[in-house]
Enzyme design. Structure first.
Site, mmCIF file in Angstrom:
data_model
loop_
_atom_site.group_PDB
_atom_site.id
_atom_site.type_symbol
_atom_site.label_atom_id
_atom_site.label_comp_id
_atom_site.label_asym_id
_atom_site.label_seq_id
_atom_site.Cartn_x
_atom_site.Cartn_y
_atom_site.Cartn_z
ATOM 1 N N GLU A 93 0.853 -1.195 0.000
ATOM 2 C CA GLU A 93 0.000 0.000 0.000
ATOM 3 C C GLU A 93 0.889 1.245 0.000
ATOM 4 O OE1 GLU A 93 -2.502 1.659 -0.563
ATOM 5 O OE2 GLU A 93 -4.083 1.241 0.881
ATOM 6 N N ASP A 94 0.388 2.328 -0.550
ATOM 7 C CA ASP A 94 1.178 3.567 -0.526
ATOM 8 C C ASP A 94 1.191 4.206 0.854
ATOM 9 O OD1 ASP A 94 -1.530 4.192 -0.685
ATOM 10 O OD2 ASP A 94 -1.330 5.640 -2.315
ATOM 11 N N ASP A 97 -3.731 5.540 6.461
ATOM 12 C CA ASP A 97 -4.249 6.761 7.063
ATOM 13 C C ASP A 97 -5.196 6.333 8.193
ATOM 14 O OD1 ASP A 97 -4.688 9.637 6.983
ATOM 15 O OD2 ASP A 97 -6.558 9.260 5.960
ATOM 16 N N PHE A 146 -1.554 16.478 4.070
ATOM 17 C CA PHE A 146 -1.942 15.827 2.820
ATOM 18 C C PHE A 146 -0.720 15.676 1.933
ATOM 19 C CE2 PHE A 146 -3.867 14.615 -1.061
ATOM 20 C CZ PHE A 146 -4.890 13.780 -0.623
ATOM 21 N N ARG A 159 0.673 12.627 -8.871
ATOM 22 C CA ARG A 159 1.038 11.238 -8.664
ATOM 23 C C ARG A 159 2.450 10.936 -9.177
ATOM 24 N NH1 ARG A 159 -2.667 7.309 -7.512
ATOM 25 N NH2 ARG A 159 -4.538 8.028 -8.542
HETATM 26 P P1 IMP Z 1 -7.346 4.844 4.854
HETATM 27 O O1 IMP Z 1 -8.431 3.852 4.521
HETATM 28 O O2 IMP Z 1 -7.889 6.051 5.540
HETATM 29 O O3 IMP Z 1 -6.197 4.229 5.612
HETATM 30 O O4 IMP Z 1 -6.846 5.423 3.499
HETATM 31 C C1 IMP Z 1 -5.922 4.822 2.744
HETATM 32 C C2 IMP Z 1 -5.913 5.402 1.348
HETATM 33 O O5 IMP Z 1 -6.235 6.779 1.334
HETATM 34 C C3 IMP Z 1 -4.531 5.303 0.782
HETATM 35 O O6 IMP Z 1 -4.386 4.106 0.068
HETATM 36 C C4 IMP Z 1 -4.447 6.495 -0.130
HETATM 37 O O7 IMP Z 1 -4.887 6.139 -1.415
HETATM 38 C C5 IMP Z 1 -5.385 7.498 0.468
HETATM 39 N N1 IMP Z 1 -4.657 8.529 1.240
HETATM 40 C C6 IMP Z 1 -4.543 8.640 2.574
HETATM 41 N N2 IMP Z 1 -3.819 9.712 2.943
HETATM 42 C C7 IMP Z 1 -3.426 10.295 1.784
HETATM 43 C C8 IMP Z 1 -2.615 11.450 1.495
HETATM 44 O O8 IMP Z 1 -2.074 12.171 2.362
HETATM 45 N N3 IMP Z 1 -2.437 11.725 0.176
HETATM 46 C C9 IMP Z 1 -2.979 10.971 -0.822
HETATM 47 N N4 IMP Z 1 -3.737 9.882 -0.585
HETATM 48 C C10 IMP Z 1 -3.962 9.545 0.705
HETATM 49 MG MG MG Z 2 -3.889 3.674 -1.782
#
Ligand code: IMP
Ligand code: MG
Length: 185
Positions: A93-94, A97, A146, A159
């Site tokens: 995963e990138d 969050d 962000f 990206r």
């Molecule tokens: P989560 O479900 O809240 O953990 O979100 C995970 C996904 O949200 C990641 O795979 C990202 O694609 C996106 N995401 C979360 N934070 C950021 C950010 O700071 N920049 C860009 N994408 C984000």
């Molecule tokens: Mg992602």
């Protein structure tokens, strides 16, 4: 835009993660499962840093769209191309969050009976966690800002940047996508 993690640091850290993954999988061929679209650069560089045989597949989960709010009800919009029963699987995963996306994916894949399931994420935005998920390989812990670049986008912009930068979405100009700074390369 403020660069938080430069290209050389990203590559150095991914090199370490690749060796660690190889050490943790002495008995077989792990399957990397990239979470589209944000994983693309990370999974590509990680593969080149893992000095043992391994395979690649992808999943895609509905999430942010063009907002910067986290998705609390993730949905699988593209599934794996193969069975994972009995396999050593590594989700790639990138960024983590809130943790909702990965915890959903983890439950979904664990229900299919892999031999092991580990998680690799380039970035960990730990302060924002709402659902705990065990992370096995973390590139960098990052602050609650962000972030864009190296696969991470804001409404599909930024990206392609070869580094990780923090932006202020509310301060973005309408059309800056083609004037990216030539810093930290
Ligand atoms: P989560 O479900 O809240 O953990 O979100 C995970 C996904 O949200 C990641 O795979 C990202 O694609 C996106 N995401 C979360 N934070 C950021 C950010 O700071 N920049 C860009 N994408 C984000
Ligand atoms: Mg992602």
């Amino acid at each position: 835009m403020e660069v938080l993690i430069g290209t050389a640091d990203i590559h150095r850290r991914i090199g370490e993660l690749g060796k660690q993954i190889a050490r943790d999988h002495p008995h077989g061929t792990p399957l990397l499962v990239g979470v589209l679209n944000g994983c693309i650069f990370f999974v590509a560089d990680l593969m080149r840093a893992i000095p043992i045989p391994h395979e690649l597949d992808f999943v895609s989960v509905s999430s942010y769209g063009s907002s910067s709010e986290s998705s609390r009800a993730p949905r699988l919009v593209k599934d794996l191309e193969r069975e994972i029963g009995g396999r050593d699987v590594i989700l790639v995963e990138d960024i983590v969050d809130s943790g909702h996306t990965l915890s959903f994916l983890r439950d979904t894949l664990l229900a299919r009976g892999p031999r092991s399931l580990r998680i690799a994420t380039l970035l960990d935005k730990r302060e924002r966690r709402e659902r705990e998920v065990p992370l096995d390989y973390v590139g960098f812990e990052v602050p609650d800002r962000f972030l864009v670049g190296y696969g991470l986008d804001f409404a599909e912009r930024f990206r392609h940047l070869p580094y990780i930068a923090a932006i202020q979405p509310s301060e973005l100009q309408p059309d800056p996508a083609d004037s990216v700074p030539e810093i930290a390369r």
